[in-house]
Write a protein that holds these residues in place. Structure first.
Motif, short mmCIF file in Angstrom:
data_model
loop_
_atom_site.label_atom_id
_atom_site.label_comp_id
_atom_site.label_asym_id
_atom_site.label_seq_id
_atom_site.Cartn_x
_atom_site.Cartn_y
_atom_site.Cartn_z
N GLN A 126 0.86 -1.19 0.00
CA GLN A 126 0.00 0.00 0.00
C GLN A 126 0.89 1.23 0.00
N VAL A 127 0.63 2.14 -0.94
CA VAL A 127 1.43 3.36 -0.94
C VAL A 127 0.82 4.31 0.08
N PRO A 128 1.57 4.73 1.08
CA PRO A 128 1.01 5.68 2.04
C PRO A 128 0.65 6.98 1.32
N ASP A 160 0.80 10.18 1.94
CA ASP A 160 1.73 11.32 1.90
C ASP A 160 2.96 10.99 1.06
N GLU A 161 3.24 9.70 0.95
CA GLU A 161 4.37 9.25 0.11
C GLU A 161 4.02 9.48 -1.36
N THR A 166 6.25 11.52 -4.48
CA THR A 166 7.00 10.98 -5.62
C THR A 166 6.29 11.13 -6.96
N ASP A 167 4.99 11.47 -6.95
CA ASP A 167 4.29 11.48 -8.23
C ASP A 167 4.36 12.80 -9.00
N ARG A 209 14.24 9.06 -11.02
CA ARG A 209 14.15 9.97 -9.88
C ARG A 209 15.28 9.70 -8.91
N HIS A 248 10.73 10.63 8.53
CA HIS A 248 9.85 10.80 7.38
C HIS A 248 10.56 11.48 6.20
N ARG A 263 10.08 5.83 1.86
CA ARG A 263 9.10 4.85 2.31
C ARG A 263 8.76 4.92 3.80
N VAL A 264 9.09 6.04 4.47
CA VAL A 264 8.68 6.17 5.87
C VAL A 264 7.62 7.26 5.96
N SER A 265 6.36 6.85 6.09
CA SER A 265 5.28 7.82 6.26
C SER A 265 5.33 8.32 7.69
N ARG A 269 3.12 7.99 9.81
CA ARG A 269 2.59 6.92 10.64
C ARG A 269 3.69 5.89 10.99
N MET A 290 7.82 -0.47 3.49
CA MET A 290 7.73 -0.79 2.06
C MET A 290 9.11 -0.83 1.41
N ASP A 293 11.03 3.63 -9.41
CA ASP A 293 11.06 4.51 -10.58
C ASP A 293 12.39 5.26 -10.64
#
Lengths: 592, 592
Positions: free
Chosen positions: A63-65, A67-68, A72-73, B307, B338, B343-345, B347, B385, B390
């Protein structure tokens, strides 16, 4: 199978079957265009899906968090020269090696343990020998503060280290006394032990601990040091004077993430092989389980002391010559050539100056680039003696044989020490040894033992010039089996040693020798000599085995011959018996 | 031959024949003692006599000049700790690499030429792609000022370089923008192009020349630079503004001692292989003879832009974590985790803080070593994650096939792009391709083409993890021949590409990939997939060949069968003919 079905099958397996590859030529440009687009799309898809299946780390659902995703998008903005300029930065040599720690031999925890011990022991042996002390080195690997950590201690009876030098020697990369001289020694780069400390710090966060004492009458100094990787400078955590009940010596302690394991490429193997090539050394090893292993010295005599030499003129590049001219303390060109190089007498120096059309009393620092170029050419046109070779201390044929015999139970041993040779102006000397047969495994490839300046090289075998020489030697000439591009096979151990004032390693971890043609050639010559001797042994043994077979065959028929003769000649039983004895005797004599 | 004579023969050849090696055990210590003395003596003798015979340099008679003898014959004095301290010195990274220039790919003049061009072209391609420009690169190798010297020019249409950065980028080792980030690019160390300039300076004494222009409206800057090896700093010889009639771009000129030669490992081979893996690039090469070779682009589309990523928490060592905590701009532990990692949200950051029993609003720089240790363990216990992928831009199966087809005429092609994987926290992706049969040589070993981030690797094949994977794959499973420890043999080309944000090279010359188990495993998986497809093709072809043989055999007897049937059944000639046709038809159908 029909052509159509064949095609379908091929495209199913995604394989491309192209009997008429030429015809496909035109289609390539199109395919490339299509493919570029397709790959681009695929890359995006892959990034969302694939990692969860492919990666060995413990993973949650992909699952992509939220805020992440935002981070990156956003679309990629192309960089300008100004953008790129903002990213430019100096890289400290310590940062460089932290990221590239495999260059220093710290690829994995098992190798890290070996490399740490190797760097420590190398330094201890160098220091003892230089000070004329018979080395006694103790290596302790004790369990560390966590399960996958060990505390390594290396203690020697060497001359000790002057207090002021301790921090830089142990916590600064590229610092030392061995780099700027030409002398055969184990260490040469000024990286090793600091790198081991840096790895310890990187994996456990703990400083290196050093205790050193230079004389019975002086106190011992105790330091705890960290390396500031951004600056490549030592950070002193503890600096104190302590009581240490030894005459002199140095003790280094490093806690690091490591793995202790026996077998090939283990600490034990390294120590064993070290003992073989250094019979004057006493080593003690205490394993993490508390087991004590002693490798006692086999001789009380230190190896012949080696001399430091000046660079040989033939090995000096133009750029280095220009720098030397600039840095020299000599007042005239002639004295510069005489004092800063080896094998240049005042007479030869004058000869070179003349050939370069330069005044021999010219001030070295005033010599212009073009003149330096002429000087460089004059040097290479002038006959100059080869570099002196008392800077080298080979192990020697007898000691190699003795070493092989203590370690390996074989039927045949041989060793060769080549005369010294030169690469890039650096004298070097190659030695080789073979052990064959006996308890050695007869199926599988030969084993290669490599040494550089008496240090066993346990890793990166395939990258090494020595291995290349072993592979490129045609062992089929010497009654062995060998596949194309592979090591020979059979019950064989090949030992190679390179002694030099500067061993050209393929990386800072000093595990393999670079492919200089002069080195490869010398190793091959040594191996060929050993190979010829081995071939004599193997062929003789084969011939003996064949003879034995024939003899047994004839022997079987002697009684029958005797019976026939007895009947024909009417001999008595005693005569027949005597005939058998005589015939057997003749057979023995003719065969031996 | 008698036992006594055997022994004599053995000692004649200096070989040692020891059938009872165990018995010899006791004698070893004695032998060692004797040998030490003997070797020491021999070393002295050797040094006076041997070099004249053994060394490839042009040599005079070995007369020791009288002043030389005095200098070297004095006895060696053992060093004390104080003596050793005096020798201790800092080693500049430029000095280090001058002496170890083989680490940078400058072992010999031929390789030096290739390395120089490679470093220049790599930089040009990286800069163009980062700026979103379709690369047009021109490489000129012109004869230099002396016979064994060449002047290499590399010119691109890239974004140019900001004036202030030019000196350090081209005349300081370990300086650049690519080291401190995680992004797939050809360059990564900040060494290459400065090293090429340093080698030029070392061998010809000449500075590097750089011309760069960042926009049509700005003037071009021209520099001539030397590197001060003692300080590892640029020395500016020329700094001027000039007219350069291009929109933007960079031109580098280096004169160096080199050798230009075609064939394997040549500049041409490098450019060809570069064109294959970079179909969006236009390359022009002008040889020393003035011949112009064009490698035109096959697509107008740049590879998917990659990226930059933050380090993944799983790949960070404790020491690095401590340093990051100290250096971060983040105000709280939670925001540090974060923002400074991928990959560190928020949360997950809170989760990690809790697991480490640390307050998530704690100031990062105030976190003590023991707490950092807990944080480190908490990170590795928390599910996070995988790194984003990319950041990788693989070539893609279709483009690899297209590339192989343009270069190699074979009967069979296949390619595989593996899903991304991770080593030490760094994402990477492996691709492999095979070409088999056709015009490829059927005797001898397979050829391996290696690529890292689209750069062909031409040297140190045997040191490379990719080669290791090819050798350790059992190709006999895939209908090929292979000897133990060797490459498979047959008409085969194996292509392997590794794309990563950080390729772990075995040395600074970036010629071989280090043996990380994760990398070796991924390469093997890709090769096995290719191998299975190849096996299908080879087995089908073999079966087809056998069928063909059987068919021909049966076909030969059809007329005879027909004749027999005609006689037995009294058929007409027309009936017989029809029978032959029918039987042939049945045969065709049953076989296809």
């Amino acid at each position: 199978m029909g052509r159509a079905r064949k095609k379908a099958a091929a495209s199913k397996t995604k394989a491309v079957h192209a009997k008429k590859a030429k015809a496909a030529g035109k289609a390539v440009k199109k395919a490339v265009k299509k493919a570029t687009k397709k790959t681009a799309k695929k890359a995006v898809r892959t990034s969302k899906k694939a990692p969860a299946e492919a990666v060995p780390l413990p993973l949650p659902e992909p699952q992509v968090p939220s805020d992440e995703r935002r981070a990156t998008d956003r679309p990629v903005r192309h960089a300008t020269a100004e953008d790129m300029a903002r990213g430019q930065r100096e890289i400290s040599v310590a940062e460089f090696f932290t990221k590239n720690r495999h260059l220093l031999g710290f690829d994995n925890p098992r190798k890290a343990l070996l490399t740490t011990i190797k760097e420590g022991v190398d330094n201890s042996l160098d220091a003892c020998e230089e000070a004329g002390i018979l080395p006694e080195v103790k290596v302790v690997v004790a369990p560390g503060s966590e399960e996958d950590r060990f505390r390594v201690t290396i203690e020697d009876n060497g001359p000790g280290i002057v207090k002021a030098q301790i921090p830089k020697i142990f916590a600064k990369l590229l610092y030392g006394s061995k780099f700027h001289r030409l002398k055969m020694s184990r260490g040469q780069q000024g990286i090793g032990i600091s790198a081991a400390g840096m790895y310890g710090q990187l994996t456990t966060g703990k400083p290196v601990s050093i205790t050193s004492k230079t004389s019975r009458n002086k106190p011992a100094h105790h330091y705890e040091l960290e390396i500031d990787t951004k600056k490549n400078e030592p950070r002193i955590i503890v600096d104190e004077t302590i009581d240490w009940p030894v005459d002199r010596g140095t003790r280094v302690e490093i806690e690091l993430e490591a793995k202790y394991q026996k077998g090939r490429q283990s600490v034990e193997e390294y120590l064993e092989q070290t003992a073989i090539a250094n019979p004057h050394v006493s080593l003690q090893f205490v394993t993490p389980e508390g087991e004590v292993k002693d490798y006692k010295r086999a001789t009380d005599q230190l190896p012949a002391e080696t001399r430091e030499i000046k660079p040989h003129p033939y090995g000096v590049e133009l750029g280095v010559l220009i720098k030397m001219l600039h840095d020299t303390k000599a007042q005239t060109l002639q004295s510069f050539l005489h004092t800063d190089f080896s094998r240049v007498s005042m007479r030869v120096a004058k000869q070179i100056s003349d050939a370069a059309k330069l005044y021999e009393r010219a001030r070295p620092s005033r010599i212009a680039r073009q003149e330096a170029d002429n000087l460089f050419k004059a040097i290479n046109r002038t006959k100059i003696m080869n570099p002196p070779t008392d800077c080298l201390s080979p192990i020697g044929e007898e000691l190699i044989l003795a070493g092989l015999k203590t370690q390996i139970e074989a039927d045949f041993y041989t060793a060769v020490t080549r005369p010294p040779s030169v690469y890039r102006g650096n004298p070097f000397q190659i030695e080789a040894g073979l052990a064959y047969g006996g308890s050695l495994q007869s199926d599988g490839l030969a084993r290669v033992l490599r040494y550089a300046n008496r240090v066993p090289l346990l890793y990166q075998q395939s990258a090494c010039a020595m291995t290349k020489s072993v592979i490129s030697t045609d062992w089929r000439n010497y009654a062995l089996q060998q596949s194309n591009g592979a090591l020979p096979s059979g019950p064989l151990i090949v030992m190679v040693h390179m002694a030099s004032v500067w061993v050209p390693f393929t990386s800072e971890s000093k595990e393999a020798v670079a492919h200089y043609p002069e080195i490869i050639k010398e190793v091959r010559l040594a191996l060929q000599e050993c190979g010829r001797r081995l071939a004599v042994f193997i062929r003789r043994r084969r011939k003996a085995a064949e003879s034995e077979k024939k003899k047994a065959y004839i022997q079987k028929y002697i009684p029958h011959v005797a019976i026939a003769l007895r009947e024909m000649l009417n001999l008595s039983e005693r005569q027949e018996q005597s005939l058998v004895t005589q015939l057997t005797d003749v057979l023995e004599r003719s065969r031996s």
